[in-house]
Design a protein around this motif. Structure first.
Motif, PDB file in Angstrom:
ATOM      1  N   THR A1002     -15.153   1.158   7.694  1.00  0.00           N
ATOM      2  CA  THR A1002     -15.141   1.223   9.142  1.00  0.00           C
ATOM      3  C   THR A1002     -15.898   2.331   9.464  1.00  0.00           C
ATOM      4  O   THR A1002     -15.715   3.409   8.860  1.00  0.00           O
ATOM      5  CB  THR A1002     -14.032   0.944   9.901  1.00  0.00           C
ATOM      6  OG1 THR A1002     -13.287  -0.061   9.514  1.00  0.00           O
ATOM      7  CG2 THR A1002     -14.184   1.315  11.292  1.00  0.00           C
ATOM      8  N   VAL A1004     -18.351   4.546  12.663  1.00  0.00           N
ATOM      9  CA  VAL A1004     -18.831   4.493  14.020  1.00  0.00           C
ATOM     10  C   VAL A1004     -20.014   5.371  14.127  1.00  0.00           C
ATOM     11  O   VAL A1004     -20.048   6.690  13.365  1.00  0.00           O
ATOM     12  CB  VAL A1004     -17.916   4.935  15.146  1.00  0.00           C
ATOM     13  CG1 VAL A1004     -18.341   5.146  16.235  1.00  0.00           C
ATOM     14  CG2 VAL A1004     -16.548   4.241  15.201  1.00  0.00           C
ATOM     15  N   ALA A1182     -17.713   4.097  21.737  1.00  0.00           N
ATOM     16  CA  ALA A1182     -17.633   2.885  20.932  1.00  0.00           C
ATOM     17  C   ALA A1182     -16.430   1.961  21.478  1.00  0.00           C
ATOM     18  O   ALA A1182     -16.394   0.942  21.343  1.00  0.00           O
ATOM     19  CB  ALA A1182     -17.290   3.273  19.390  1.00  0.00           C
ATOM     20  N   THR A1193     -20.966   0.092  15.951  1.00  0.00           N
ATOM     21  CA  THR A1193     -19.678   0.077  14.905  1.00  0.00           C
ATOM     22  C   THR A1193     -19.670  -0.886  13.899  1.00  0.00           C
ATOM     23  O   THR A1193     -20.174  -2.101  14.049  1.00  0.00           O
ATOM     24  CB  THR A1193     -18.310  -0.427  16.027  1.00  0.00           C
ATOM     25  OG1 THR A1193     -18.159   0.601  16.811  1.00  0.00           O
ATOM     26  CG2 THR A1193     -17.077  -0.312  15.150  1.00  0.00           C
ATOM     27  N   LEU A1197     -12.214  -1.655  13.832  1.00  0.00           N
ATOM     28  CA  LEU A1197     -11.807  -0.416  14.520  1.00  0.00           C
ATOM     29  C   LEU A1197     -10.804  -0.864  15.690  1.00  0.00           C
ATOM     30  O   LEU A1197     -11.176  -1.437  16.470  1.00  0.00           O
ATOM     31  CB  LEU A1197     -13.122   0.141  15.378  1.00  0.00           C
ATOM     32  CG  LEU A1197     -12.604   1.569  15.953  1.00  0.00           C
ATOM     33  CD1 LEU A1197     -12.208   2.721  15.334  1.00  0.00           C
ATOM     34  CD2 LEU A1197     -13.995   1.939  16.705  1.00  0.00           C
TER      35      LEU A1197
END
Length: 1314
Positions: A1002, A1004, A1182, A1193, A1197
């Protein structure tokens, strides 16, 4: 009192007013001079200074003799007595000093009696009243008595007198004649008043009488009917109890019995007046000027009595079933029943009195003589000397739990009879033989009632009997010879006696004193023939019940001693000396501005008013505060069976009363309640013109036929308003009567109709009909009372409120802010009372008020200036015990109130906010002004007052500090709000963490606009609410974030640029933190290694990195700040900032290979929160997916605050840091055989370690399972960027959405694949 009750009481009250008017008219005529026409012999006194100063010369304005009365001694034992010849009504007393002299009386008291025995002090406001007298010899001081005195004898008791001379007085009494038929009851005779018909049905009753007795129990009147109705008035333990029943039904579901108690100490052998007024179920019950208003239980209005009503007891026919109730013993006069004078009818022999053995029309005198003791009193009586029997008996009454009743010395010992913790104790002590005998009897004997004690001590034993109960007599052996000393002390206060007695002073009354089984001759003591006494009042018992009526407000529990009372406020929701001060805030709005967060709170909207506090839910997550009142109805409740007339009735109840709900809705700016009706073949409202199938009942039991989303008077649902119903022919979805499920839902927002208390559903009886009902909680926002404000722009401006009613207890509270040093906040200019609050010197709040003839003043000084244009709170209260002034909830002064003068005012006086009496008025803003729980509407009155404007601005000056973490305070008309858009936080005060949980892979990414666009956007905010930095080349920056993880290595934050400059924060393989700066000028990035702690320990950690040119400051958790310096060769600018990456880097162009190879795979797994780079909050942008922002993204998340508050650990030196492996003396593993210095076995640590390992293993398994589940569901949760659908892979999706992708390729043809 409700409007309905007031309406029902109107006929009775009209009658009372009419009676009162007649009485008032009579009272105005009752002003004859009573003392001046009397002969000289009608005046007597304790002593006279000289024959020319005789009592008979004490007549108003007379100059005969020495021009008035003066006693021989000037002390408090003197008195002047006036014999009026017969019982008179006395309404006024007028006094003067002695003619042309320096002798006068400045303060005095009055006693009165019918027989020259059993004197009664004049009482007012629950105290023995002290009148203000004269200040010179010729001035006339007049006092109108608050309560009329009915007596033949009046005694004038000087309390204070002229400092220049002696006691002196001339006086007159004003009033009129009084006569009433008196009947003596002996406990056998009963007056039976027969009705004109066998059964009488009364809707209205008026009963009055006066009684006098020494008995604590007895029935004064009783009447009953065969249907169960009854009325009864009786004495129980010297209190008066009225019992009434207008009817109960045969099934017992309606119980009509109602019982009310009033008064106390009514066995004092003084006259007491009773009036009972009833109209239907509404009753006024008055005893000695104190009225209780109540409403009987049940639903019936008539009192059905058979044959007769009885006075003085119960008829013989009722006696067997009365439960041993005693007949009345004493005297009654002025008995009237519904206009008939019963005592007059008895004298005329028109009433049955056959049960009397000897009917007399006079009241016999009591043979007992009371003795009144204060804390400095004693009575010495003689007894037999050298007798072998000690016999003493007496009766006493007191409120004090402790006190010495009797003390006497024997030949070689002493005996004490006392009261200890409410028990009568007998103590005998022989000092030579070291003998001590101690016995006790009874309990709770300090209840104000008469209790008898009998003590007998002989050679071999002693007996102690309390209240004549022989069965509970306590006996003990005495192994010494009794030989009486012949002298007995009563009351406890005696001097020059070297004894071992505790000498606890007795405060109270005694009577029936017997020594050696002979009654004490108190007349001889008074004349100085035998014994002696000091500060004892004979023929008087001045006991006062300070707890009746109860001075403790809001159902506080009253207890008392002889001198004072105290209130137990536990469980009432109030505090203070009289339980008057509310403990809770008035609304959720006020809790918010104290910095509180969402939760369940007690609120008290009417403050010290009569409505009790209650619990509500406060939602403070939004800008506006919501107050929520929940109900008992579950969502989607099925409506099945019809209960009445083919309709189903659903009752909606709340956890508060109707009055409490009204307090919330009336002060709110807006209220709403969600309702939903799910239906299948169940119609809702029918047509707008037809009769509705379903309706709901709101406030005041009003019926409403509109539904959620609509409004009053419009019989439609929300779809009918919006023209989108299932069937266009109908105005509700359910009115289409379809076989499929439909729903009509919406908000009811007309707050004067809320809340919903009942829903009547009328179309569920057909075959196939079904319905489900939802009634949500009542939600209200805003508090108009809290923000009700006015601005005073001139020192001469003020607001006038003509209807301020002052009570015995008065409280005033308000907020103010000012830049002025002086000004009057408010003042009350009544005809007799005065109340004043002002600001003095910029730092002192001053509070003054009148109590009787005395002025009480309080002031509180603030350590900081009060004229700082910040909000400050003032709370002032006065009650019958104390006065309190409090500033800002912490600085306060408390002062005891004067003992008298707290009359409950029955008039309305003028209240001025500001100054109207020529003083300098308040300049500034005032809001939330409350007096006795009632909000004063400043805004409305300010609209028409010159120099005063409604509302107030500048709330941020006082409340701005509540906006935390860089939040900005925003002014509003009625308050303020916190703008959190430039912070990494949310919530009403910018204190709620914004964070997310990162799965493997993951990331951002937040992109900054190109340099050309940055200047155009410098003063703007993005739609996400996140500010864009004003500079593209940074010489200083601040990076703040929190994280928690159990895995390493990883990249936490990476700030890239369009050059090769970057800033990175990474976790290395061993879990330690590294900060990497590459600003150009160096061959290798500058690194800061935090080697002494493993940060990948699953705990939350906070990081703050601040750079200014070459200086870098680093703070980790709560450890001290460390400072680092970039090398001289390093550049100081972070050029052309491009992007911020969180969790992982996916970037094109030239990137530090060490970052990619060592830390970027597999990526950060854990929680990140509070991420802020200068004014940019990338993670917050985000997670706010509803707003457009230059953020993307990849991967999963999940929003979470990550428990972001770091552990509070005090700074630790490396030598003692367990994570610093070179720490001196740290040896691993520890020796299991060693114990700590405090002797604790280390085996417990090993056991704890094993348990920790087991827990850790279980947690690891749980994490593995959860991750496995999310991997399977990841495709459903991934928040991919736009363009992902056309991309071949997730990476390509980012490239497609990268606005600077082409530019980056041009800068460098080298690519890094991750």
């Amino acid at each position: 009192m409700s409007d309905l009750t007031a309406l029902l009481l109107l006929p009775v009250l009209c009658g009372i007013i009419s009676t009162s008017t007649a009485a008032s008219s009579a009272s105005r005529k009752c002003e004859d001079s009573l003392a001046t026409p009397l002969p000289y012999s009608s005046f007597t006194s304790s002593s006279v200074f000289d024959q020319a100063y005789g009592a008979g010369y004490a007549k108003l304005n007379r100059k005969q003799g020495a021009g008035g009365w003066s006693p021989l001694d000037t002390n408090r034992n003197q008195w002047l007595q006036v014999d009026l010849g017969s019982r008179k009504q006395v309404v006024t007393i007028v006094t003067q000093g002695r003619y042309s002299s320096s002798d006068w009386t400045s303060k005095y008291r009055l006693l009165y009696s019918d027989t020259q025995k059993n004197w009664r002090p004049y009482l007012q406001d629950g105290n023995i009243w002290t009148f203000e007298g004269n200040v010179n010899s010729e001035g006339v001081v007049r006092h109108e008595l608050q309560h009329t005195i009915l007596a033949r004898y009046i005694r004038f008791i000087p309390v204070e007198w002229s400092r220049k001379g002696r006691i002196g007085v001339r006086l007159d009494l004003y009033g009129c004649s009084y006569w009433a038929d008196v009947i003596s009851f002996d406990g056998h005779g009963v007056i039976s008043y027969r009705f004109r018909s066998k059964k009488m049905k009364f809707v209205k009753d008026v009963i009055s009488l006066k009684f006098r007795t020494t008995a604590r129990d007895g029935v004064l009147l009783h009447g009953e009917g065969q249907q169960g109705d009854y009325i009864s008035l009786e004495l129980r333990r010297a209190r008066l109890q009225l019992s009434i029943n207008l009817g109960s039904n045969q099934y017992g579901s309606i119980q009509g019995h109602t019982s009310v108690t009033s008064g106390s100490l009514l066995d004092d052998d003084h006259w007491h007046s009773v009036v009972i007024e009833r109209y239907r179920r509404n009753i006024n019950f008055t005893l000695d000027h104190h009225t209780q208003q109540f409403r009987t239980n049940g639903e019936f209005d008539h009192l059905d009595l058979d044959y007769e009503i009885n006075f003085g007891g119960l008829p013989v026919s009722v006696k067997p079933s009365s439960g041993g109730r005693e007949n009345f013993v004493g005297c009654m006069e002025g008995i009237t029943y519904n206009g008939d004078n019963i005592t007059n009818l008895v004298r005329r022999k028109k009433v049955d009195t056959s049960s009397f053995r000897n009917l007399t029309f006079s009241c016999a005198e009591s043979n007992s003589v009371s003795v009144f003791f204060n804390s400095t009193s004693f009575l010495r009586l003689p007894g037999q000397t050298y007798s072998d029997t000690l016999a003493v008996s007496l009766s006493f009454r007191t409120w004090n739990p402790n006190g010495l009743l009797m003390y006497t010395t024997l030949a070689d010992s002493w005996v004490e009879l006392g009261l200890t913790e409410g028990k009568v104790t007998f103590l005998m002590r022989h000092d030579t033989k070291k003998l001590r005998i101690d016995i006790s009897s009874g309990s709770g004997l300090n209840d104000g009632l008469w209790h008898s004690v009998h003590l007998t001590a002989l050679e071999y034993y002693a007996m102690l009997t309390v209240d004549g109960d022989e069965a509970s007599t306590v006996r003990t052996t005495i192994p010494i010879y009794i030989q009486t000393g012949g002298t007995y002390y009563f009351g406890g206060y005696f001097l020059n006696t070297n004894t071992g007695s505790l000498q606890r002073s007795f405060q109270g009354c005694m009577q029936m004193i017997h020594v050696d089984d002979h009654p004490a001759d108190l007349r001889a003591v008074e004349q100085g023939l035998i014994g002696s006494f000091e500060n004892v009042s004979l023929d008087m018992c001045a006991i006062i019940d300070r707890c009746v009526p109860n001075p403790c407000e809001h159902s506080g529990r009253c207890s008392q001693t002889w001198d004072t009372f105290s209130c137990n406020c536990n469980g009432t929701g109030y505090t203070g000396a009289t339980c008057h001060t509310p403990m809770y805030q008035q609304s959720c709005e006020e809790y918010k501005h104290q910095g509180k967060s969402s939760g369940s709170y007690w609120i008290d909207p009417d403050g010290s008013g009569s409505i009790a506090p209650f619990r509500v839910s406060c939602d403070m997550t939004e800008e506006n505060v919501w107050t929520t009142l929940k109900n008992n109805l579950s969502p989607q409740t099925s409506v099945t069976s019809a209960e009445q007339e083919g309709k189903a009735v659903l009752q909606i109840t709340y956890n508060v009363t109707d009055e409490q709900v009204l307090l919330v809705t009336s002060s709110a700016e807006y209220c709403e309640q969600y309702v939903a009706y799910a239906c299948r073949m169940s119609r809702l409202l029918n047509t707008p013109d037809g009769s509705p199938f379903t309706w709901w009942v709101g406030r005041a039991n009003e019926r409403h036929s509109y539904w959620g989303g609509s409004g009053p008077g419009i019989q439609k649902c929300s779809c009918g308003i919006e023209h989108n119903c299932t069937d266009p022919k109908h105005y509700c979805n359910c009115d289409a009567d379809l076989r499929s499920w439909r729903e009509d839902a919406g908000l009811l927002v007309y707050k004067d109709h809320l809340p919903v208390s009942q829903v009547v559903v009328g179309d569920t009886g057909r075959a196939g009909s079904e319905a489900k009902l939802t009634v949500g909680a009542l939600r209200c926002q805003g508090d108009r009372n809290y923000w009700n404000a006015a601005s005073f722009s001139s020192p001469a401006s003020y607001l006038h409120f003509p209807s301020f009613r002052e009570e015995t207890s008065t409280d005033i509270s308000f907020y103010f802010k000012t830049s002025s040093t002086h000004g009057v906040f408010l003042e009350n200019l009544g005809t007799t009372d005065f109340l004043h609050i002002e600001l003095r010197g910029g730092s002192v709040v001053f509070f003054s008020f009148d109590v009787g003839s005395e002025r009480v003043e309080l002031s509180v000084r603030s350590p900081v200036p009060l004229n700082d244009d910040q909000w400050h709170r003032v709370e002032a209260e006065k009650n019958i015990k104390e006065a309190v002034l409090q500033l800002n909830g912490q600085y306060r002064e408390v002062r005891l109130s004067p003992p008298q003068g707290h009359t409950k005012l029955e008039y309305y006086s003028d209240l001025y906010i500001g100054a109207s009496s020529g003083q300098r008025g308040f300049l500034g803003c005032m809001r939330a002004l409350k007096i006795n729980g009632v909000t004063i509407d400043l805004e409305e009155r300010a609209k028409v007052a010159p120099g005063v404007n409604p509302g107030c601005q500048g709330h941020c000056n006082s409340f701005g500090m509540h906006c935390r973490n860089g939040g900005t305070c925003v002014e509003q008309y009625n308050g303020y709000s916190c703008d959190c858009s430039l912070t990494a936080y949310d919530g009403p005060f910018c204190t709620d963490d914004v964070g997310g949980y990162f799965e493997t892979g993951t990331l951002v990414r937040y992109d900054f606009p190109p340099e050309a666009g940055a200047s155009a956007l410098r003063e703007e905010k993005s739609l996400s609410g996140v500010g864009v930095p004003s500079e593209a080349n940074l010489t200083q920056e601040e990076l703040v974030f929190s994280f928690s993880t159990s895995s390493a290595p990883s990249i936490l934050v990476y700030v890239s640029s369009r050059t090769q400059d970057y800033l990175a924060v990474v976790l290395r393989h061993n879990g330690t933190l590294q900060i990497r700066y590459s600003l150009g000028g160096l061959t290798e990035p500058y690194t800061i290694d935090v080697d002494h702690r493993n940060m990948a320990n699953g705990q939350p950690h906070s990081v703050n990195i601040t750079r200014n040119l070459r200086e870098i400051r680093l703070q980790l958790d709560h450890y001290p700040v460390s400072t680092h310096t970039l090398p001289e060769a390093s550049d100081t600018q972070l050029n052309l900032v491009k992007s911020i990456f969180l969790g992982k880097v996916f970037e094109t162009g030239q990137i530090d290979p060490i970052l990619i190879e060592r830390y970027n795979t597999p990526g950060f797994v854990g929680c990140l929160s509070r991420v802020q780079f200068n004014s940019v909050a990338p993670l917050k942008a985000a997670l706010r997916s509803g707003l457009a922002a230059p953020v993307s993204t990849l991967g999963i998340l999940v929003p979470s605050n990550c428990g972001a508050s770091p552990l509070t650990i005090s700074p630790m030196a490396s030598a003692s840091d367990p994570w610093h492996l070179e720490a001196a003396g740290a040896v691993f593993p520890f020796n299991e055989d060693k114990t700590s210095e405090d002797g604790v076995d280390r085996n417990s640590a090993i056991i704890g370690g094993i348990i920790s390992m087991v827990i850790f293993t279980v947690l690891c398994i749980m994490v593995f399972v959860i991750r496995h589940m999310f991997r399977h569901k990841g495709s459903y949760h991934t928040n991919e960027a736009k363009g992902a659908e056309s991309a071949d892979c997730a990476d390509a999706a980012i490239i497609v959405n990268d606005p600077a992708f082409t530019e980056t390729i041009d800068e460098s043809k080298k690519e890094w694949f991750i």
